[in-house]
Design a protein around this motif. Structure first.
Motif, PDB file in Angstrom:
ATOM      1  N   GLN A 145       0.846  -1.198   0.000  1.00 35.95           N
ATOM      2  CA  GLN A 145       0.000   0.000   0.000  1.00 35.95           C
ATOM      3  C   GLN A 145       0.877   1.242   0.000  1.00 35.95           C
ATOM      4  OE1 GLN A 145      -2.246   0.004   3.656  1.00 35.95           O
ATOM      5  NE2 GLN A 145      -3.921  -1.203   2.798  1.00 35.95           N
ATOM      6  N   GLU A 191      -1.249   9.494   6.501  1.00 39.50           N
ATOM      7  CA  GLU A 191      -1.958   9.769   7.748  1.00 39.50           C
ATOM      8  C   GLU A 191      -1.648  11.221   8.117  1.00 39.50           C
ATOM      9  OE1 GLU A 191      -3.834   7.290   8.507  1.00 39.50           O
ATOM     10  OE2 GLU A 191      -2.744   5.567   7.703  1.00 39.50           O
ATOM     11  N   GLY A 223      -3.948   0.353  -2.732  1.00 39.92           N
ATOM     12  CA  GLY A 223      -3.201  -0.872  -3.041  1.00 39.92           C
ATOM     13  C   GLY A 223      -2.382  -0.702  -4.311  1.00 39.92           C
TER      14      GLY A 223
HETATM   15  P1  HAM Z   1      -8.253  -0.857   3.479  1.00 37.61           P
HETATM   16  O1  HAM Z   1      -9.482  -0.398   2.759  1.00 37.61           O
HETATM   17  O2  HAM Z   1      -8.341  -2.075   4.284  1.00 37.61           O
HETATM   18  O3  HAM Z   1      -7.784   0.371   4.361  1.00 37.61           O
HETATM   19  O4  HAM Z   1      -7.094  -1.036   2.411  1.00 37.61           O
HETATM   20  C1  HAM Z   1      -6.760   0.008   1.523  1.00 37.61           C
HETATM   21  C2  HAM Z   1      -6.448  -0.545   0.135  1.00 37.61           C
HETATM   22  O5  HAM Z   1      -5.474  -1.576   0.232  1.00 37.61           O
HETATM   23  C3  HAM Z   1      -7.619  -1.203  -0.566  1.00 37.61           C
HETATM   24  O6  HAM Z   1      -8.416  -0.222  -1.196  1.00 37.61           O
HETATM   25  C4  HAM Z   1      -6.917  -2.089  -1.561  1.00 37.61           C
HETATM   26  O7  HAM Z   1      -6.506  -1.337  -2.701  1.00 37.61           O
HETATM   27  C5  HAM Z   1      -5.669  -2.508  -0.817  1.00 37.61           C
HETATM   28  N1  HAM Z   1      -5.844  -3.866  -0.253  1.00 37.61           N
HETATM   29  C6  HAM Z   1      -6.431  -4.213   0.910  1.00 37.61           C
HETATM   30  N2  HAM Z   1      -6.393  -5.559   1.087  1.00 37.61           N
HETATM   31  C7  HAM Z   1      -5.737  -6.068   0.010  1.00 37.61           C
HETATM   32  C8  HAM Z   1      -5.354  -7.390  -0.406  1.00 37.61           C
HETATM   33  N3  HAM Z   1      -5.615  -8.451   0.329  1.00 37.61           N
HETATM   34  N4  HAM Z   1      -4.701  -7.512  -1.599  1.00 37.61           N
HETATM   35  C9  HAM Z   1      -4.408  -6.427  -2.357  1.00 37.61           C
HETATM   36  N5  HAM Z   1      -4.743  -5.172  -2.008  1.00 37.61           N
HETATM   37  C10 HAM Z   1      -5.396  -4.984  -0.847  1.00 37.61           C
HETATM   38  C11 HAM Z   1      -6.701   0.372   5.191  1.00 37.61           C
HETATM   39  O8  HAM Z   1      -5.832  -0.451   5.181  1.00 37.61           O
HETATM   40  C12 HAM Z   1      -6.630   1.612   6.076  1.00 37.61           C
HETATM   41  N6  HAM Z   1      -5.430   1.524   6.912  1.00 37.61           N
HETATM   42  C13 HAM Z   1      -6.625   2.875   5.227  1.00 37.61           C
HETATM   43  C14 HAM Z   1      -6.550   4.125   6.051  1.00 37.61           C
HETATM   44  C15 HAM Z   1      -5.451   4.871   6.281  1.00 37.61           C
HETATM   45  N7  HAM Z   1      -7.554   4.680   6.695  1.00 37.61           N
HETATM   46  C16 HAM Z   1      -7.114   5.765   7.335  1.00 37.61           C
HETATM   47  N8  HAM Z   1      -5.854   5.876   7.100  1.00 37.61           N
END
Ligand code: HAM
Length: 420
Positions: free
Chosen positions: A128, A132, A308
């Motif tokens: 990713q 923040e 991602g």
């Molecule tokens: P999240 O929606 O879980 O948010 O993940 C953000 C992006 O990571 C997703 O839109 C996708 O593009 C990518 N992603 C998640 N899981 C996978 C996977 N298994 N394989 C490939 N790509 C993936 C977060 O992680 C939060 N921490 C975002 C955030 C930052 N919110 C506030 N600050």
């Protein structure tokens, strides 16, 4: 055990031919984010399990079934990070970043780990780019972060981008709403999918995500959180929308938008691309004003997103990235040892002069070496050794001339070099 090893399911190798596109993406992100005042942070690949249990939320799918958790030899429970927000907040607290001018704007480019069903665009180790912005509850911080992600996706050529936006309000509004939603779900329990029914008490909001027809029908009639926001939260949301309007960013307000992490308050958003299949989310995020307290810190607002890398690359126009130009290929007249050190010395000198140089390393015949230089698109070939000393071949004209020593060869190549 049969055959050679393969990478674990849900992981992948970045091969040289894919690395250039990734690097271009990384460069674009760095330029945009650092230009807007975000500074790079990197946190460890694993953290105390408790950080994610408390930060991401016990009831989320991530914590319940997707974490790579292990006990180390010292008996501590550790977890490979499934996301970056909780670790960055931990680092903010640990390093006393509240003393810096607020908001502290941080970005990262890291790999994350989730035990998910592997498929196109969904991996168990994925990357990713995230930001923040911590220490301000100004709606302009949310809007600026959203504008930056939109700009990144646009510059990368991500196709068919849509932005969905909503507000989850404050924890209090959300708690009151949660009870109303639970009552609605219990009253219609017979029509719900079994897994939704079983999670009414744990995580009723996830019912909006269900693709079960009966559940969807119940959810159409469900109360909407967006209609129940407190005046402050509603004003905050309107301000975010007004700023996005001012920036000319199109969005859709989607009151059913649910994110898979528990820390969100107020603004939530998601960018999707219709160039992706089922895994259409390219990036998403929102505000997390209660997270710092969850982690044992003082009340500190924050907002951010993550996108991602694999999904951005999948959804982007893929113009091939040109290979670096080879200015000089150093060939050997015959494979003798003397030639080898002369060739090596010439290559080293030419590289010090700033030229892109490749050296014969496979013991080919002279004919084979010229063919290899042609395949690489080399501008010049230096043929070291032989009767007449070093000869330089211009691969565009086919002309060949003798050169007097390495200095002369390097000077000649510099003069005839391809424009960068
Ligand atoms: P999240 O929606 O879980 O948010 O993940 C953000 C992006 O990571 C997703 O839109 C996708 O593009 C990518 N992603 C998640 N899981 C996978 C996977 N298994 N394989 C490939 N790509 C993936 C977060 O992680 C939060 N921490 C975002 C955030 C930052 N919110 C506030 N600050």
């Amino acid at each position: 055990m049969s055959g050679a090893f393969q990478a674990p399911r849900g992981t992948y190798d970045v091969l040289p031919e894919q690395a250039a596109a990734r690097e271009r993406l990384e460069r674009t992100a760095r330029r945009l984010l650092e230009g807007a005042g975000y500074r790079r942070i990197e946190t460890p690949a694993f953290e105390a399990t408790e950080l994610f249990a408390r930060g991401v939320g016990e009831s989320t799918d991530i914590v319940q079934k997707e974490m790579y958790t292990f006990e180390d030899a010292g008996g501590r429970s550790l977890t490979l990070r499934p996301e970056g927000t909780a670790p960055v907040c931990r680092a903010y607290l640990e390093h006393g970043m509240h003393k810096l001018p607020q908001p502290v704007k941080l970005w990262y480019l890291s790999s994350f780990f989730r035990y998910e069903r592997a498929q196109a665009g969904r991996y168990r180790q994925f990357w990713q780019i995230g930001v923040e912005a911590i220490g301000s509850d100004d709606p302009a911080v949310d809007a600026e972060a959203i504008v930056l992600l939109q700009a990144l996706l646009q510059e990368l050529g991500v196709r068919g981008v849509r932005l969905r936006l909503s507000s989850l309000g404050s924890p209090e509004t959300r708690a009151a709403y949660r009870e109303r939603l639970q009552a609605h779900l219990h009253a219609n329990a017979g029509e719900l999918a079994r897994e939704v029914r079983e999670r009414i008490d744990l995580n009723p909001l996830r019912a909006f995500d269900s693709d079960h027809a009966g559940t969807q029908a119940v959810m159409v009639r469900a109360p909407r959180l967006l209609d129940e926001l407190s005046p402050d939260d509603a004003e905050h949301f309107e301000a975010v929308c007004a700023l996005l309007d001012a920036a000319g960013i199109p969005y859709e307000i989607d009151p059913t938008l649910v994110r898979g992490l528990d820390y969100y308050t107020r603004t939530v958003f998601e960018f999707t691309s219709d160039a992706l299949g089922a895994q259409s989310g390219v990036g998403g995020g929102g505000r997390y004003d209660g997270l710092m307290e969850q982690l044992g810190g003082p009340p500190t607002p924050g907002t951010g997103w993550a996108a991602g890398i694999e999904r951005m690359l999948l959804a982007a126009d893929s113009t091939p990235v040109p290979q670096p130009v080879v200015d000089l290929y150093v060939a050997r007249e015959d494979g003798g040892r003397d030639d080898a050190s002369a060739a090596f010395a010439l290559a080293a000198q030419a590289r010090r002069a700033g030229l892109n140089v490749q050296l014969e390393l496979a013991g080919r015949s002279l004919k084979g070496q010229l063919k290899q230089a042609g395949r690489l698109g080399a501008r010049f070939v230096a043929i070291v050794g032989g009767q007449e000393g070093t000869r330089l071949r211009d691969m565009e004209s086919g002309d060949q001339e003798s050169v007097d020593g390495a200095d002369a060869a390097v000077a000649r190549v510099l003069r005839g070099r391809h424009p960068a």
